[in-house]
Design a protein around this motif. Structure first.
Motif, mmCIF file in Angstrom:
data_model
loop_
_atom_site.group_PDB
_atom_site.id
_atom_site.type_symbol
_atom_site.label_atom_id
_atom_site.label_comp_id
_atom_site.label_asym_id
_atom_site.label_seq_id
_atom_site.Cartn_x
_atom_site.Cartn_y
_atom_site.Cartn_z
ATOM 1 N N TYR A 38 3.954 -11.270 -2.230
ATOM 2 C CA TYR A 38 3.702 -10.112 -1.562
ATOM 3 C C TYR A 38 2.053 -9.883 -1.610
ATOM 4 O O TYR A 38 1.737 -9.416 -0.616
ATOM 5 N N VAL A 39 1.186 -10.286 -2.694
ATOM 6 C CA VAL A 39 0.035 -10.025 -2.381
ATOM 7 C C VAL A 39 -0.746 -10.951 -1.124
ATOM 8 O O VAL A 39 -1.289 -10.683 -0.529
ATOM 9 N N ALA A 40 -0.275 -12.036 -1.222
ATOM 10 C CA ALA A 40 -1.014 -12.986 -0.199
ATOM 11 C C ALA A 40 -0.545 -12.369 1.363
ATOM 12 O O ALA A 40 -1.360 -12.503 2.085
ATOM 13 N N ARG A 41 0.849 -12.325 1.377
ATOM 14 C CA ARG A 41 1.251 -11.602 2.566
ATOM 15 C C ARG A 41 0.482 -10.605 3.190
ATOM 16 O O ARG A 41 0.035 -10.279 4.323
ATOM 17 N N THR A 42 0.195 -9.669 2.278
ATOM 18 C CA THR A 42 -0.443 -8.280 2.443
ATOM 19 C C THR A 42 -1.764 -8.384 2.763
ATOM 20 O O THR A 42 -2.421 -7.858 3.775
ATOM 21 N N MET A 43 -2.451 -9.152 1.835
ATOM 22 C CA MET A 43 -3.979 -9.636 2.120
ATOM 23 C C MET A 43 -4.387 -10.142 3.190
ATOM 24 O O MET A 43 -5.276 -10.043 4.078
ATOM 25 N N ILE A 44 -3.501 -11.179 3.564
ATOM 26 C CA ILE A 44 -3.515 -11.902 4.878
ATOM 27 C C ILE A 44 -3.818 -11.080 6.159
ATOM 28 O O ILE A 44 -4.805 -11.070 7.036
ATOM 29 N N ALA A 45 -2.727 -10.007 6.095
ATOM 30 C CA ALA A 45 -2.429 -9.029 7.264
ATOM 31 C C ALA A 45 -3.937 -8.117 7.146
ATOM 32 O O ALA A 45 -4.285 -7.782 8.296
ATOM 33 N N GLY A 46 -4.461 -7.626 6.153
ATOM 34 C CA GLY A 46 -5.222 -6.732 6.026
ATOM 35 C C GLY A 46 -6.800 -7.692 6.296
ATOM 36 O O GLY A 46 -7.527 -6.860 7.167
ATOM 37 N N LEU A 47 -6.948 -8.968 5.699
ATOM 38 C CA LEU A 47 -8.130 -9.476 6.016
ATOM 39 C C LEU A 47 -8.167 -10.163 7.509
ATOM 40 O O LEU A 47 -9.292 -10.325 7.844
ATOM 41 N N ILE B 131 -14.173 -4.193 -0.469
ATOM 42 C CA ILE B 131 -12.956 -3.838 -1.457
ATOM 43 C C ILE B 131 -12.641 -2.371 -0.873
ATOM 44 O O ILE B 131 -11.687 -2.076 -0.651
ATOM 45 N N PRO B 132 -13.635 -1.461 -0.748
ATOM 46 C CA PRO B 132 -13.366 -0.186 0.158
ATOM 47 C C PRO B 132 -12.723 -0.259 1.322
ATOM 48 O O PRO B 132 -11.760 0.483 1.602
ATOM 49 N N ALA B 133 -12.870 -1.199 2.207
ATOM 50 C CA ALA B 133 -12.502 -1.215 3.528
ATOM 51 C C ALA B 133 -11.039 -1.812 3.369
ATOM 52 O O ALA B 133 -10.095 -1.654 4.260
ATOM 53 N N LEU B 134 -10.617 -2.577 2.379
ATOM 54 C CA LEU B 134 -9.297 -3.247 2.130
ATOM 55 C C LEU B 134 -8.585 -2.453 1.073
ATOM 56 O O LEU B 134 -7.536 -3.064 0.536
ATOM 57 N N ALA B 135 -8.922 -1.141 0.618
ATOM 58 C CA ALA B 135 -8.441 -0.420 -0.310
ATOM 59 C C ALA B 135 -6.673 -0.260 0.034
ATOM 60 O O ALA B 135 -5.902 -0.337 -0.720
ATOM 61 N N PRO B 136 -6.319 0.135 1.267
ATOM 62 C CA PRO B 136 -5.031 0.260 1.488
ATOM 63 C C PRO B 136 -4.151 -1.102 1.110
ATOM 64 O O PRO B 136 -2.963 -1.064 0.826
ATOM 65 N N SER B 137 -4.949 -2.351 1.780
ATOM 66 C CA SER B 137 -4.238 -3.436 1.397
ATOM 67 C C SER B 137 -3.677 -3.731 0.077
ATOM 68 O O SER B 137 -2.913 -4.186 -0.591
ATOM 69 N N PHE B 138 -4.961 -3.583 -0.836
ATOM 70 C CA PHE B 138 -4.725 -3.658 -2.324
ATOM 71 C C PHE B 138 -3.762 -2.703 -2.880
ATOM 72 O O PHE B 138 -3.123 -3.288 -3.754
ATOM 73 N N LEU B 139 -3.824 -1.511 -2.409
ATOM 74 C CA LEU B 139 -3.004 -0.645 -2.834
ATOM 75 C C LEU B 139 -1.261 -1.151 -2.756
ATOM 76 O O LEU B 139 -0.637 -0.823 -3.508
ATOM 77 N N ILE B 140 -1.190 -1.309 -1.374
ATOM 78 C CA ILE B 140 0.281 -1.876 -1.157
ATOM 79 C C ILE B 140 0.522 -3.060 -1.735
ATOM 80 O O ILE B 140 1.852 -3.363 -2.215
#
Length: 265
Positions: A145-154, A181-190
């Protein structure tokens, strides 16, 4: 013709939502049953089953274990998954596409198969620690879940912003904290939300890796149903459901569900 298609689409969407939500509504209604059976409160509602939750045998240790495993697995997955996502999205890692597919592969596998596989692997290497084994298993569950979300965000993050921070006097850690981290806050949250819920509610993998002294809340709830089924289980399920909805509302207030959905694509 177009208007008819729109009406049919909306009708199908409403029917699908009602079909999916109906069991949850029934469980919530049964939690107010005035009788010690799973019944709808047609003759009056009662809250006594909610007051009994804390007195269930082994409830608090099971709840604490579930929260502890979910929080730790989520934090570790955030670190490992984010680092892996950076390596994949930067395009400098050989075989990055294969690694990305491997990271999300547990999502494509039935939970029972994954649980049996982990159990056999632990036995083959002589690993018998229940708590540690459970944590490692939940890392396998939450990391995708983390990897998929962070790949999409990054994939939409401009890494030149970090270089700009360096030119303005920031160190690498400061650039990460102040820019990335502030730019990717939505990705970290989800990612945190999905991984925590996936770990906390997990049953098919945990059932193979728990023992008498180490039982998560979902496994304990199954034991309650087998030993003494009454609306207390429905009350506990309703509280878990309400907690999940509360987390979604908090996330919506923080970044917006539409933005979160776009991040998770």
């Amino acid at each position: 013709m177009k208007q008819l298609a729109i009406i049919v689409s909306w009708a199908a969407a409403v029917f699908a939502c009602l079909f999916l939500l109906a069991p949850l509504v029934v469980i919530a209604a049964a939690s107010f049953s005035p009788t010690p059976v799973f019944d709808l409160p047609t003759g009056g509602a009662s809250l006594r089953w909610y007051s009994r939750i804390g007195t269930l045998d082994g409830f608090w240790p099971a709840l604490w274990l579930s929260v502890e495993i979910a929080v730790l697995s989520t934090l570790i997955s955030l670190v490992v998954g984010t680092l892996a996502a950076i390596a994949i999205t930067r395009g400098k890692l050989p075989g990055s596409e294969i690694l990305a597919a491997a990271l999300v592969s547990p999502l494509m596998m039935p939970g029972l198969v994954l649980g049996i596989g982990l159990l056999q692997y632990y036995r083959s290497v002589g690993f018998t620690a229940s708590w540690s084994g459970l944590l490692l298993a939940h890392l396998v569950i939450t990391l995708p879940y983390v990897a998929r979300t962070m790949i999409a965000g990054l994939s939409r993050f401009d890494f030149t912003l970090i270089e700009a921070g360096l030119t303005l006097g920031c160190t690498w850690p400061q650039s990460i904290v102040r820019v990335m981290i502030p730019a990717l806050a939505p990705s970290f949250l989800i990612a945190s939300l999905f991984s925590f819920l996936a770990s906390f509610d997990n049953y098919p993998v945990s059932i193979f890796l728990t023992d008498v002294r180490t039982k998560t809340l979902p496994i304990k709830m199954l034991q309650y149903i087998e030993e003494a089924p009454d609306p207390t289980i429905a009350a506990l399920s309703t509280i878990i459901l309400a907690g999940t909805v509360a987390l979604l509302l908090i996330a919506d207030r923080a970044v917006g569900l539409s933005r979160m959905a776009g991040t998770a694509e």
